[in-house]
Motif scaffolding. Structure first.
Motif, mmCIF file in Angstrom:
data_model
loop_
_atom_site.group_PDB
_atom_site.id
_atom_site.type_symbol
_atom_site.label_atom_id
_atom_site.label_comp_id
_atom_site.label_asym_id
_atom_site.label_seq_id
_atom_site.Cartn_x
_atom_site.Cartn_y
_atom_site.Cartn_z
ATOM 1 N N GLY A 57 58.159 -38.545 -4.450
ATOM 2 C CA GLY A 57 58.989 -37.389 -4.743
ATOM 3 C C GLY A 57 60.438 -37.719 -5.048
ATOM 4 N N LEU A 58 60.781 -38.996 -5.241
ATOM 5 C CA LEU A 58 62.159 -39.405 -5.506
ATOM 6 C C LEU A 58 62.322 -39.827 -6.967
ATOM 7 N N ALA A 59 63.264 -39.203 -7.660
ATOM 8 C CA ALA A 59 63.472 -39.461 -9.090
ATOM 9 C C ALA A 59 63.860 -40.902 -9.377
ATOM 10 N N GLN A 60 64.478 -41.581 -8.441
ATOM 11 C CA GLN A 60 64.936 -42.959 -8.677
ATOM 12 C C GLN A 60 63.787 -43.931 -8.937
ATOM 13 N N TYR A 61 62.558 -43.556 -8.609
ATOM 14 C CA TYR A 61 61.415 -44.449 -8.820
ATOM 15 C C TYR A 61 60.544 -44.057 -10.012
ATOM 16 N N LEU A 62 61.008 -43.132 -10.850
ATOM 17 C CA LEU A 62 60.207 -42.657 -11.969
ATOM 18 C C LEU A 62 59.845 -43.752 -12.970
ATOM 19 N N ASP A 63 60.681 -44.768 -13.100
ATOM 20 C CA ASP A 63 60.435 -45.817 -14.085
ATOM 21 C C ASP A 63 59.708 -47.037 -13.516
ATOM 22 N N VAL A 64 59.356 -47.011 -12.248
ATOM 23 C CA VAL A 64 58.657 -48.138 -11.618
ATOM 24 C C VAL A 64 57.154 -47.870 -11.685
ATOM 25 N N LEU A 65 56.454 -48.639 -12.509
ATOM 26 C CA LEU A 65 55.019 -48.421 -12.695
ATOM 27 C C LEU A 65 54.207 -49.374 -11.834
ATOM 28 N N GLU A 66 53.101 -48.873 -11.322
ATOM 29 C CA GLU A 66 52.205 -49.683 -10.503
ATOM 30 C C GLU A 66 51.494 -50.732 -11.361
ATOM 31 N N GLU A 67 51.356 -51.925 -10.820
ATOM 32 C CA GLU A 67 50.682 -53.003 -11.531
ATOM 33 C C GLU A 67 49.174 -52.987 -11.304
ATOM 34 N N GLU A 68 48.739 -52.366 -10.211
ATOM 35 C CA GLU A 68 47.304 -52.246 -9.943
ATOM 36 C C GLU A 68 47.032 -50.994 -9.117
ATOM 37 N N ASP A 69 45.778 -50.605 -9.083
ATOM 38 C CA ASP A 69 45.374 -49.448 -8.284
ATOM 39 C C ASP A 69 45.510 -49.755 -6.798
ATOM 40 N N SER A 70 45.799 -48.717 -6.015
ATOM 41 C CA SER A 70 45.821 -48.871 -4.559
ATOM 42 C C SER A 70 44.381 -49.031 -4.057
ATOM 43 N N VAL A 71 44.246 -49.413 -2.821
ATOM 44 C CA VAL A 71 42.924 -49.623 -2.230
ATOM 45 C C VAL A 71 42.092 -48.348 -2.286
ATOM 46 N N ILE A 72 42.693 -47.210 -1.970
ATOM 47 C CA ILE A 72 41.934 -45.958 -1.963
ATOM 48 C C ILE A 72 41.410 -45.623 -3.356
ATOM 49 N N VAL A 73 42.204 -45.881 -4.399
ATOM 50 C CA VAL A 73 41.756 -45.613 -5.769
ATOM 51 C C VAL A 73 40.627 -46.575 -6.141
ATOM 52 N N LYS A 74 40.760 -47.821 -5.750
ATOM 53 C CA LYS A 74 39.697 -48.793 -6.033
ATOM 54 C C LYS A 74 38.381 -48.375 -5.376
ATOM 55 N N VAL A 75 38.454 -47.912 -4.137
ATOM 56 C CA VAL A 75 37.247 -47.479 -3.420
ATOM 57 C C VAL A 75 36.643 -46.243 -4.081
ATOM 58 N N LEU A 76 37.490 -45.272 -4.419
ATOM 59 C CA LEU A 76 36.994 -44.061 -5.079
ATOM 60 C C LEU A 76 36.273 -44.404 -6.378
ATOM 61 N N LYS A 77 36.881 -45.252 -7.185
ATOM 62 C CA LYS A 77 36.269 -45.641 -8.456
ATOM 63 C C LYS A 77 34.967 -46.408 -8.230
ATOM 64 N N LYS A 78 34.966 -47.301 -7.247
ATOM 65 C CA LYS A 78 33.762 -48.086 -6.974
ATOM 66 C C LYS A 78 32.603 -47.192 -6.536
ATOM 67 N N GLN A 79 32.920 -46.105 -5.846
ATOM 68 C CA GLN A 79 31.894 -45.174 -5.385
ATOM 69 C C GLN A 79 31.485 -44.170 -6.464
ATOM 70 N N GLY A 80 32.134 -44.240 -7.635
ATOM 71 C CA GLY A 80 31.745 -43.401 -8.753
ATOM 72 C C GLY A 80 32.601 -42.173 -8.993
ATOM 73 N N ALA A 81 33.631 -41.958 -8.193
ATOM 74 C CA ALA A 81 34.504 -40.797 -8.383
ATOM 75 C C ALA A 81 35.336 -40.970 -9.657
ATOM 76 N N ILE A 82 35.696 -39.860 -10.270
ATOM 77 C CA ILE A 82 36.538 -39.858 -11.462
ATOM 78 C C ILE A 82 37.916 -39.333 -11.066
ATOM 79 N N VAL A 83 38.894 -40.223 -10.989
ATOM 80 C CA VAL A 83 40.260 -39.834 -10.640
ATOM 81 C C VAL A 83 40.899 -39.258 -11.899
ATOM 82 N N PHE A 84 41.222 -37.961 -11.877
ATOM 83 C CA PHE A 84 41.673 -37.297 -13.097
ATOM 84 C C PHE A 84 43.117 -36.803 -13.065
#
Length: 95
Positions: A57-84
């Motif tokens: 929720g802090l504007a100062q980090y708007l330009d910092v992009l993640e280099e990889e998915d977090s663990v929770i996103v990796k697990v969701l995707k591995k289990q077949g969920a579609i993160v939209f």
């Protein structure tokens, strides 16, 4: 899309993830169906998703992009969920 209708009145989505269709296509090609196969899932804005900022929720980090998915996103995707989508959080996750 119901999420878009809810967003119009609540302003709750920070970004709709454009690669969700590619996620589904990859799952269909793979042929392996996890327990969450095809279930659409939104994640809170502070959860890391490759190529997107997680600002807490802090504007100062708007330009910092993640280099990889977090663990929770990796697990969701591995289990077949579609993160939209990513949804809003209170500034600094305080409230």
């Amino acid at each position: 899309m119901q999420a878009l209708e809810v967003h119009k009145s609540l302003n709750c989505v920070t970004v709709f993830l454009s690669d969700c269709e590619a996620q589904l296509k990859k799952l269909q090609e793979n042929g392996v169906k996890g327990p969450l196969y095809g279930v659409p899932v939104s994640i809170k804005e502070h959860v890391g998703y490759k190529g997107h900022p997680y600002t807490c929720g802090l504007a100062q980090y708007l330009d910092v992009l993640e280099e990889e998915d977090s663990v929770i996103v990796k697990v969701l995707k591995k289990q077949g969920a579609i993160v939209f989508a990513k949804t809003n959080v209170p500034q600094s996750l305080i409230w």
